[in-house]
Write a protein that holds these residues in place. Structure first.
Motif: not given
Length: 558
Positions: A261-278
């Motif tokens: 891959a070459r496009v990655y989420p920054l921490m605040n985005f991935s954390v918010a998405v994961d905390d909600h979905l999990l």
């Protein structure tokens, strides 16, 4: 007065390994407040008595303490973790390290506290490995972290690896673009910083949804690293500059060990998405993450999600050991450290190798808790908790560091059986033997003891006999056998030192955080096994790392 001081010095030494003059003085004044006006007179007496007590073996200290009575105070209820708020359904929490290396003592706080809360409420703990920065990923850490958690007694119910969820982040990024909440920015970092501080919009902020969607797809194929980022459209007039249109996706051309891959989420985005979905219900994090919590609030609001309960605790300052995984990795590659379990490091692997028990670390971290004030980690408390666990299991042996020979004249043949542990006779004993040749026997003592000897000194060799120093050279002393009588040694307040027979000894190397001690141990050490924890008399606890003809031990603490 001196007897009162001796009483508390003995008790303090029994409780903490060595008596502390300040602590002893405090206990003396607490028992006899009238002495507060005589502190200047007391200080030199306290120092003298404490020095004498610290020369005694633990067995002698325990025996002496038994002759005194102490006021028994009602044990205060130990502080426990406060209850979580808003617990209306299953508690789901997460421990989310970056796999840049194995876990260290700083990680242990979050891991233990999350685990404790989940167990209290019968909830679920998710281990989330946040590996969306390819430059910080250390491939072996994926498994090392899980091994460290098992050693720490942390029960993980599910493992989530963020690099396996990239499509989820892409999907949510596209939703934000479609809603008009995100745009692709081609400004350089320096240029955007200037605009942000001036509260000015960048030229890309007004692009249409179609243009932003097309540019987002170009991030996967055409843009190079640093040429474009996806920003969240929060506002350029916000009071805090950190909140103004911060980035949520970026390009990294650094190879990732798990994904192409070459496009990655920054921490605040991935954390918010994961905390909600999990389904994370409660988040424990340091006060340094308060700004991140505020950033993530924008993402929750844009998606219409309910935020978890955030609990921010104070910083835990840990001094005396290396903790940075990136610096440790550099040190290992440069040869400054022997590995992730080098004795000078603060990794859990290093502490385990030194003989620390996970239960002691858990207790120390539960005691730290979730206080909002910053706190310095207490090594003294950790040593005390670990000592309670090691005391019953650690057999006793003699080890002399930087050994110096003492030649004893008029020495009869000597043999004595000494318990491996004074409280557990069923474990058996080891035998101290000294066979003189033509009335002369040789022993080794530690250099630190040798330097304190003077010609004419009357000395007691622990579990052995009394000698008188006749001559003292730079590298060797000559002494005369005096007697076997322990009572005489006590009456003359003889200096008590440990020793090793010269004719039957084992080479011992003790690895310590600050270096290493080399010397000799008594012959009984030939029978120890790897991973045994022993107590070297008047030296400290150590874990046996290599057994056999030459012993290598890792030092834990006094």
């Amino acid at each position: 007065m001196e007897e009162l001081i001796r009483k508390h010095a003995l008790k303090n030494a029994l409780d903490f390994g060595k008596a502390n003059p300040k602590a002893v003085l405090g206990k003396v004044l607490a028992e006899n407040p009238e002495l507060r006006t005589r502190v200047k007179e007391l200080l030199p007496i306290v120092d003298k008595v404490v020095a004498e007590v610290n020369e005694l073996s633990r067995e002698e200290i325990a025996q002496a303490v038994a002759g005194y009575s102490f006021e028994v105070k009602r044990e205060e209820k130990k502080e426990t973790l406060p209850e979580l708020s808003n617990v209306g359904r299953e508690v789901v929490m997460r421990f989310a390290p970056n796999p840049s290396g194995p876990l260290h003592l700083g990680h242990a706080r979050a891991a233990v506290l999350n685990d404790a809360y989940v167990k209290r409420y019968g909830g679920k703990l998710i281990l989330r490995l946040e590996d969306t920065d390819p430059a910080r990923v250390y491939p072996p850490a994926y498994e090392m972290i899980q091994e460290d958690l098992r050693w720490l007694g942390v029960e993980v119910h599910d493992v989530v690896i963020q690099s396996s969820r990239l499509e989820i982040y892409y999907e949510h990024a596209r939703k934000l673009i479609e809603q008009g909440h995100a745009y692709v920015c081609e400004c350089s970092a320096e240029e955007f910083q200037r605009l942000k501080l001036d509260r000015q919009e960048c030229e890309h902020r007004g692009k249409s949804i179609r243009e932003n969607m097309a540019d987002f797809e170009r991030m996967f194929t055409e843009y190079k690293e640093g040429e474009a980022v996806l920003r969240l459209k929060t506002g350029v007039d916000l009071r805090d500059p950190a909140m103004r249109d911060f980035p949520i996706m970026r390009i990294s051309e650094t190879p990732h060990p798990r994904v192409n891959a070459r496009v990655y989420p920054l921490m605040n985005f991935s954390v918010a998405v994961d905390d909600h979905l999990l389904g994370i219900t409660h988040v424990l994090r340091g006060k340094d993450h308060i700004v991140n919590t505020r950033k993530q609030e924008f993402i929750y609001r844009f998606f219409g999600w309910e935020m978890p309960e955030f609990i921010h605790y104070g910083r835990l300052k840990i001094e005396g050991v290396a903790l940075s995984t990136s610096k440790i990795k550099e040190g290992i590659e440069a040869g400054r450290y022997t590995g992730w379990d080098d004795a000078s490091l603060g990794t859990l692997r290093a502490l385990a190798r030194r003989g620390f028990r996970s239960e002691a670390i858990r207790r120390a971290m539960l005691e730290v808790g979730i206080k909002q004030s910053d706190i310095s980690f207490s090594w003294k408390n950790l040593f005390a908790y670990n000592r309670e666990l090691l005391e019953p299991i650690a057999n006793r042996y003699f080890f002399v560091a930087s050994p110096v020979e003492v030649e004893i004249h008029g020495m009869p043949e000597f043999s004595r059986d000494v318990r491996l542990h004074p409280d557990y006779p069923e474990r058996g004993s080891r035998t101290l033997v000294l066979k003189p040749e033509r009335g002369v026997g040789s022993v080794f003592i530690a250099k630190s003891d040798y330097e304190k000897l003077r010609e004419g000194s009357f000395v007691r060799l622990m579990e052995g006999f009394n000698i008188e120093i006749l001559e003292k050279g730079r590298e060797k002393a000559r002494a005369r056998f005096h007697s076997l009588e322990l009572d005489e040694a006590k009456r003359r307040r003889a200096k008590l030192i440990h020793w090793v027979p010269a004719q039957d000894r084992v080479a011992v190397e003790v690895i310590k955080p600050e270096g290493r001690d080399e010397g000799y141990g008594e012959a009984a050490l030939k029978k120890v096994k790897r991973d045994d924890v022993v107590q070297f008399e008047r030296y400290g606890f150590a874990r046996i790392d290599r057994a056999g003809k030459g012993v290598v031990a890792y030092y834990a603490h006094p």
